[in-house]
Scaffold this active site. Sequence first.
Site, short mmCIF file in Angstrom:
data_model
loop_
_atom_site.label_atom_id
_atom_site.label_comp_id
_atom_site.label_asym_id
_atom_site.label_seq_id
_atom_site.Cartn_x
_atom_site.Cartn_y
_atom_site.Cartn_z
N GLY A 153 4.85 7.15 -11.01
CA GLY A 153 3.84 7.95 -10.33
C GLY A 153 2.62 7.13 -9.98
NE ARG B 253 8.14 -3.70 5.19
CZ ARG B 253 9.15 -3.23 4.48
NH1 ARG B 253 9.90 -2.25 4.95
NH2 ARG B 253 9.42 -3.73 3.29
CE LYS C 199 11.24 0.46 -15.52
NZ LYS C 199 11.26 1.93 -15.38
CG ASP D 218 14.14 0.91 -13.27
OD1 ASP D 218 13.36 0.26 -12.57
OD2 ASP D 218 13.78 1.71 -14.15
CB THR E 63 -2.62 4.53 -1.64
OG1 THR E 63 -1.46 5.17 -2.19
CG2 THR E 63 -2.26 3.91 -0.30
CG LEU F 24 -1.96 -1.16 1.23
CD1 LEU F 24 -2.69 -1.21 2.57
CD2 LEU F 24 -2.96 -1.00 0.07
#
Length: 436
Positions: free
Chosen positions: A309, A47, A208, A204, A18, A13
Site C-alpha cells: 500500500g 516513464r 523477501k 515474491d 506519490t 511515481l
Amino acid sequence: MASRTLSIGIVGLGTVGTGVIRLIEENAMLIARRSGQTISIGAITARDRNKDRGVDLRGYRWVDDMLEMADDPELDIIVELIGGSDGPALTLAKKALTNGKSLVTANKAMIAHHGLELAELAETNGAALHYEAAVAGGIPAIKGVREGTAANRIERIYGILNGTSNYILSTMETSGRDFDDVLAEAQALGYAEADPSFDIDGVDAAHKLSILASLAFASRLDFDAVATEGIRAIQAADIAQADALGYRIRLLGLAERHDGDKASELFQRVHPYLVPKSHPLANVDGSTNAVVAEGNFSGRLLFQGAGAGDGPTASAVVADIIAIARGELSPAFAMPVKALEPCAPAESGHRIGRAYLRFQVADKPGVLAEITAALRDADVSIESLIQKERSPNDAVLVAMVTHECAESQVNATLDALAGSSSLLGEPMVIHILGDE
C-alpha cells in the site's frame, strides 16, 4: 528547526512514489525535527510525465533521463521505486552508489538478486544502502531483525511475506470458496495483479525470505537456494480439513541455519503450512504481513502490519531517508559483505515433522489399501485420516496427518504411488508448523 537540507531524487511515481511525496509534504516539519535536516525533493522522474497521479508535481524539477540523477551533484539520495531485478533499476542503483550517493529502494527482487554487489559498492564509496520497504511494506522488519536482534543468535525466522496469497487463503477460509473463484475476485478488487504468478507461486515471498535469512544468520544472500511452492493447488477442501484438525493454512517463508562440524548450511523454503490456531500467524488475515524471529535470548518476536500500500510502504521509504539524514551508514546486511558467511543449501529430506497429505482418488475398492501400503513401506504412520464422500467428478478425497517422520519418508511414499491409476491428479503435501 533543522538548518541543513538533504536533497533526494525520486525515480518512479507509482502509488509508492506519490505516497512518498505526499508524506514528505504533509509531515515536513516533523520529519525535519526527527532527522535533524530538512528533507527536500530535488528532482523527480517517471516513464510518463503527463500522467495524472493525483498529486501536484508542478513544483518539482522533472528529469527526463533518470541516470542523470546519479550524476547530479545537488542530489544526496536516490530513491528507486521502479522495480525489476535487473535493467534500468539496477543500472541506476550501481551508478548512484558508485558516485557515493546513498540509495533507498523498495525493490525486493533487485536486493535478493544483487544485494551483495550493491552493498559492496555502498561500502567502497561511503554511501548507504537502505531497503526497509522491500520486505513487508510498512513493518520495520529489516530494522527489527538487523538491529533489534543484533545480540541474539536467531534460531529461525519465518512469516507471512505476501499479502496477496494471504488474502486469498484467508478469504477461502471465511467463505468456503475455491482458489480460482477467490483469485478472480482479488484481481477485480485490485488485490492481485492481472498476472499474479509472482505472488501466488511464492516468488515474491522467496525474494523477501532470502533477504531476511541473510540478515538473521549473517549469511550471504542465496535466492536460488530457496525451495519455492505457491498456493495454486490449495483447495477449499484442504482449508476445511485444516480447520477441523485445529489448523489454518498460510503461505510461509521459513529459514533456519544449521552449523555442522565442517560447514554451515542454510535451509530456506516458501511453502503452504498448516499453522496451529494457537500460533499468532494463524490469526493474520487479509493482506497483512507478519515476520517471526526466534532468538536464543529474546525469544519469539513478532513484527506485524500492512505489507503493501502507498501509505505503509512510503512510510518505510521515508524512514530510511531519515535514517540516512541521521548519519546511519552501517553495512546493509548488518556487517561488511566480506564478513558474511557462505552457507551451503540444506537438504529437506532429514527434517523431522508431521505432514498433511491429500489425495484425490478413484472411487473403487483397494485404493485406501494401496495408499496405506505405500505409507507402511516408507515407515510412515498415520495420526488421523478423513475420507470424504464422492464428488460430482467421481473423485474421493482422502486426507491424513502423519506422525512425526523424516520428509524423505513422505517423499518415498509419493514416489511409490507415482503413476498409480488410483490417483486422480497430484497429491498435496502441506507441512505442519511447529514440528520443524
